[in-house]
Design a protein around this motif. Structure first.
Motif, PDB file in Angstrom:
ATOM      1  N   GLY A   1     -11.086  22.177-112.838  1.00  0.00           N
ATOM      2  CA  GLY A   1     -10.556  22.407-114.172  1.00  0.00           C
ATOM      3  C   GLY A   1      -9.058  22.202-114.272  1.00  0.00           C
ATOM      4  N   ALA A   2      -8.349  22.430-113.161  1.00  0.00           N
ATOM      5  CA  ALA A   2      -6.890  22.290-113.164  1.00  0.00           C
ATOM      6  C   ALA A   2      -6.427  20.851-112.969  1.00  0.00           C
ATOM      7  CB  ALA A   2      -6.284  23.171-112.076  1.00  0.00           C
ATOM      8  N   LEU A   3      -7.301  19.968-112.513  1.00  0.00           N
ATOM      9  CA  LEU A   3      -6.873  18.609-112.166  1.00  0.00           C
ATOM     10  C   LEU A   3      -6.311  17.854-113.363  1.00  0.00           C
ATOM     11  CD1 LEU A   3      -9.510  17.245-109.607  1.00  0.00           C
ATOM     12  CD2 LEU A   3      -7.079  17.682-109.244  1.00  0.00           C
ATOM     13  N   ILE A   4      -7.062  17.785-114.463  1.00  0.00           N
ATOM     14  CA  ILE A   4      -6.601  17.009-115.618  1.00  0.00           C
ATOM     15  C   ILE A   4      -5.352  17.626-116.251  1.00  0.00           C
ATOM     16  CG2 ILE A   4      -7.214  16.225-117.942  1.00  0.00           C
ATOM     17  CD1 ILE A   4     -10.053  15.807-116.977  1.00  0.00           C
ATOM     18  N   PRO A   5      -5.311  18.944-116.545  1.00  0.00           N
ATOM     19  CA  PRO A   5      -4.060  19.522-117.063  1.00  0.00           C
ATOM     20  C   PRO A   5      -2.887  19.349-116.110  1.00  0.00           C
ATOM     21  CG  PRO A   5      -5.884  21.033-117.425  1.00  0.00           C
ATOM     22  CD  PRO A   5      -6.401  19.938-116.534  1.00  0.00           C
ATOM     23  N   GLY A   6      -3.140  19.477-114.798  1.00  0.00           N
ATOM     24  CA  GLY A   6      -2.060  19.312-113.828  1.00  0.00           C
ATOM     25  C   GLY A   6      -1.517  17.901-113.802  1.00  0.00           C
ATOM     26  N   ILE A   7      -2.409  16.914-113.787  1.00  0.00           N
ATOM     27  CA  ILE A   7      -1.978  15.510-113.797  1.00  0.00           C
ATOM     28  C   ILE A   7      -1.258  15.181-115.097  1.00  0.00           C
ATOM     29  CG2 ILE A   7      -2.824  13.130-113.830  1.00  0.00           C
ATOM     30  CD1 ILE A   7      -5.063  14.047-111.932  1.00  0.00           C
ATOM     31  N   LEU A   8      -1.772  15.716-116.214  1.00  0.00           N
ATOM     32  CA  LEU A   8      -1.117  15.505-117.510  1.00  0.00           C
ATOM     33  C   LEU A   8       0.294  16.075-117.507  1.00  0.00           C
ATOM     34  CD1 LEU A   8      -1.252  14.663-120.504  1.00  0.00           C
ATOM     35  CD2 LEU A   8      -2.288  16.901-120.992  1.00  0.00           C
ATOM     36  N   LEU A   9       0.449  17.246-116.943  1.00  0.00           N
ATOM     37  CA  LEU A   9       1.756  17.894-116.885  1.00  0.00           C
ATOM     38  C   LEU A   9       2.734  17.080-116.047  1.00  0.00           C
ATOM     39  CD1 LEU A   9       3.145  20.501-117.853  1.00  0.00           C
ATOM     40  CD2 LEU A   9       2.455  21.565-115.704  1.00  0.00           C
ATOM     41  N   VAL A  10       2.294  16.655-114.864  1.00  0.00           N
ATOM     42  CA  VAL A  10       3.157  15.838-113.999  1.00  0.00           C
ATOM     43  C   VAL A  10       3.504  14.516-114.687  1.00  0.00           C
ATOM     44  CG1 VAL A  10       3.276  14.605-111.805  1.00  0.00           C
ATOM     45  CG2 VAL A  10       2.279  16.887-111.884  1.00  0.00           C
ATOM     46  N   GLY A  11       2.529  13.914-115.365  1.00  0.00           N
ATOM     47  CA  GLY A  11       2.778  12.660-116.071  1.00  0.00           C
ATOM     48  C   GLY A  11       3.815  12.813-117.170  1.00  0.00           C
ATOM     49  N   LEU A  12       3.765  13.908-117.921  1.00  0.00           N
ATOM     50  CA  LEU A  12       4.754  14.139-118.986  1.00  0.00           C
ATOM     51  C   LEU A  12       6.123  14.451-118.396  1.00  0.00           C
ATOM     52  CD1 LEU A  12       2.641  16.184-121.558  1.00  0.00           C
ATOM     53  CD2 LEU A  12       3.367  13.797-121.708  1.00  0.00           C
ATOM     54  N   TYR A  13       6.159  15.171-117.270  1.00  0.00           N
ATOM     55  CA  TYR A  13       7.436  15.385-116.579  1.00  0.00           C
ATOM     56  C   TYR A  13       8.056  14.035-116.190  1.00  0.00           C
ATOM     57  CZ  TYR A  13       6.708  20.441-115.782  1.00  0.00           C
ATOM     58  OH  TYR A  13       6.547  21.803-115.916  1.00  0.00           O
ATOM     59  N   ALA A  14       7.228  13.158-115.588  1.00  0.00           N
ATOM     60  CA  ALA A  14       7.706  11.848-115.157  1.00  0.00           C
ATOM     61  C   ALA A  14       8.166  11.017-116.359  1.00  0.00           C
ATOM     62  CB  ALA A  14       6.606  11.106-114.392  1.00  0.00           C
ATOM     63  N   LEU A  15       7.421  11.104-117.465  1.00  0.00           N
ATOM     64  CA  LEU A  15       7.801  10.363-118.675  1.00  0.00           C
ATOM     65  C   LEU A  15       9.157  10.822-119.194  1.00  0.00           C
ATOM     66  CD1 LEU A  15       7.042   8.341-120.906  1.00  0.00           C
ATOM     67  CD2 LEU A  15       5.892  10.231-122.100  1.00  0.00           C
ATOM     68  N   TYR A  16       9.415  12.114-119.131  1.00  0.00           N
ATOM     69  CA  TYR A  16      10.715  12.637-119.574  1.00  0.00           C
ATOM     70  C   TYR A  16      11.848  12.078-118.712  1.00  0.00           C
ATOM     71  CZ  TYR A  16      14.577  15.957-119.925  1.00  0.00           C
ATOM     72  OH  TYR A  16      15.818  16.508-120.065  1.00  0.00           O
ATOM     73  N   ILE A  17      11.629  12.040-117.387  1.00  0.00           N
ATOM     74  CA  ILE A  17      12.660  11.488-116.498  1.00  0.00           C
ATOM     75  C   ILE A  17      12.890  10.009-116.793  1.00  0.00           C
ATOM     76  CG2 ILE A  17      13.243  11.009-114.079  1.00  0.00           C
ATOM     77  CD1 ILE A  17      11.578  13.478-113.325  1.00  0.00           C
ATOM     78  N   ILE A  18      11.820   9.257-117.051  1.00  0.00           N
ATOM     79  CA  ILE A  18      11.944   7.826-117.369  1.00  0.00           C
ATOM     80  C   ILE A  18      12.702   7.633-118.680  1.00  0.00           C
ATOM     81  CG2 ILE A  18      10.620   5.762-117.999  1.00  0.00           C
ATOM     82  CD1 ILE A  18       8.447   6.756-116.052  1.00  0.00           C
TER      83      ILE A  18
END
Length: 459
Positions: free
Chosen positions: A199-216
């Motif tokens: 259950g945590a995989l998709i929210p966790g990946i989404l969170l990391v992806g949005l963090y990375a998008l902010y840095i980009i």
């Protein structure tokens, strides 16, 4: 007056915690003190005190909880054997040639370290010591650097495998079974740690992806805040990719092996954690960083964390039994079920209280004290247990990031140089808090983000 005793117990324990007494002894001591007062005044049934030895025996014989020291050992071994340091250097070389690359590297390494340790303080302190001086030396904005480190350090709340999810899985499972028994279901279903991991995989990946998008986005809009590594300090491609193979693949493979064996039903969390511990020792030996001194440090840290967790669990169990003995669970149930707005209002209030408690209590105390009281009530209202567990993890993760009392901010402040001010740390985490709130909102609106994968795998 009798009806107020559960509230007085909770308030008394909270005040004792704020005074500075150790959590485990504050919870157990306040519980036993009020039990004695209640017994002497005839307002407390001694059967709840008689249940304490059985509750402690149940804790110590719970095979799932053996995974805690094993996961802690695995994470601390990866940290103390300088594998995290090599990971950071390698990822910095891979992405560092572009603006924001070093920030992305810190995010990825922080995610891997958080997943392996699951302890917010350990990850933030380690990344603060390893990455912050390098980022500042490369010309990174202090706000961006501290924000990335604090945010990546708290990912241990949601990225599996994590002791946070192990503890949550045990408590949510018990609460779910209790909720079903309260509804007259005498063959209750269970929720496993593997369910929460999935259950945590998709929210966790989404969170990391949005963090990375902010840095980009920062790299595109203000590249001077996240400059690249100078060209003369970069390694040539062949040398770099050989380093990637030897440094990055083994720890990622270890985490995938541990997580995959749990999700695939091949091993229990305890068995997988033991494999992870042995694998961490093998990696440290392979890196030639394993010696008696390192092993001694790892065992000491593991023992300290394990003793803390189990003492808090025992203290919280005593507190919860006394709270129930005074009818506290009935009081909370009546309050939440009679709120205007029904399930939504009850869930919102519980999440708000947990968020505020996250300023003062670690996730372990909240998991063992608050969740056993409120989770059966929420689950009896029809809330999905997996979704509730992931919402709680994300909520506490946001709390640990939020100024002025967020735990990760204090951890980083303790290791950051004097040139980095506290207001800079606060400003640095604000965008990441906004991202956290967005993900919580998406999960609240689309519960399937947490439930789809477990339902797909386990039916």
């Amino acid at each position: 007056m009798i009806e107020l005793l559960p509230l007085l117990l909770f308030a008394f324990a909270f005040i004792i915690l704020l005074v500075g007494y150790p959590v485990a002894f504050a919870l157990a001591g306040s519980g036993l003190l009020f039990a004695l007062i209640g017994y002497m005044t005839g307002t407390f049934d001694s059967v709840f005190l008689e249940a304490i030895p059985n509750r402690i025996q149940g804790i110590l014989s719970n095979e799932l909880l053996i995974a805690i020291p094993l996961f802690v050992f695995m994470g601390v071994m990866l940290e103390k054997s300088k594998i995290a340091e090599e990971l950071l250097d390698t990822m910095g070389q891979v992405f560092g040639g572009k603006p924001g690359g070093l920030g992305l590297s810190v995010l990825i390494v922080g995610m891997l370290l958080a997943a392996s340790t699951g302890i917010v303080g350990a990850t933030v302190v380690t990344m603060g010591l390893l990455a912050l001086p390098t980022m500042l030396k490369r010309g990174y904005s202090p706000q961006v650097a501290t924000g990335v480190i604090c945010a990546s350090g708290t990912l241990g709340q949601i990225i599996p495998p994590s002791i946070v999810l192990v503890l949550l899985g045990d408590v949510i499972s018990s609460a779910y079974q209790q909720a079903q028994l309260d509804q007259g279901i005498f063959a209750p279903e269970s929720v496993t740690v593997g369910d929460l991991f999935l259950g945590a995989l998709i929210p966790g990946i989404l969170l990391v992806g949005l963090y990375a998008l902010y840095i980009i986005i920062i790299a595109l809009v203000a590249p001077n805040k996240v400059p690249p590594i100078p060209e003369d300090e970069r390694k040539v491609s062949r040398e770099l990719w050989m380093q990637v193979l030897t440094v990055l693949i083994p720890p990622i493979g270890l985490i995938v092996l541990v997580l995959g064996s749990i999700l695939g039903g091949i091993a229990t969390p305890t068995e997988a954690a033991s494999v992870g511990s042995v694998g961490a020792i093998v990696l440290a030996k392979f890196k030639k960083t394993l010696n008696f001194s390192v092993l001694q440090q790892v065992l000491r840290s593991t023992t300290e964390v394990t003793a803390m967790v189990f003492m808090i669990l025992i203290g919280a169990s005593i507190f919860s039994l006394v709270f129930r003995g005074f009818g506290g669970d009935d009081l909370v149930r009546d309050f939440l079920t009679n709120l205007p707005g029904g399930m939504f209002s009850a869930l919102f209030l519980v999440m708000l209280v947990m968020f505020l408690l996250g300023f003062f209590l670690d996730f372990i105390e909240i998991t063992f004290v608050v969740i056993p009281i409120v989770a059966p009530i929420l689950l009896s209202m029809g809330i999905d247990p997996i979704w509730l567990g992931i919402m709680i993890a994300l909520n506490l993760q946001t709390s640990f990031l939020t100024p002025p009392f967020g735990f990760s901010l204090f951890y980083l402040r303790g290791v950051a140089p004097d040139s980095v001010s506290t207001p800079q740390i606060y400003r640095g985490v604000i965008p990441f808090i906004a991202i956290q709130i967005v993900v919580i909102g998406l999960l609240a609106y689309y519960p399937s983000l947490a439930t789809w994968l477990p339902n797909l795998v386990y039916g």
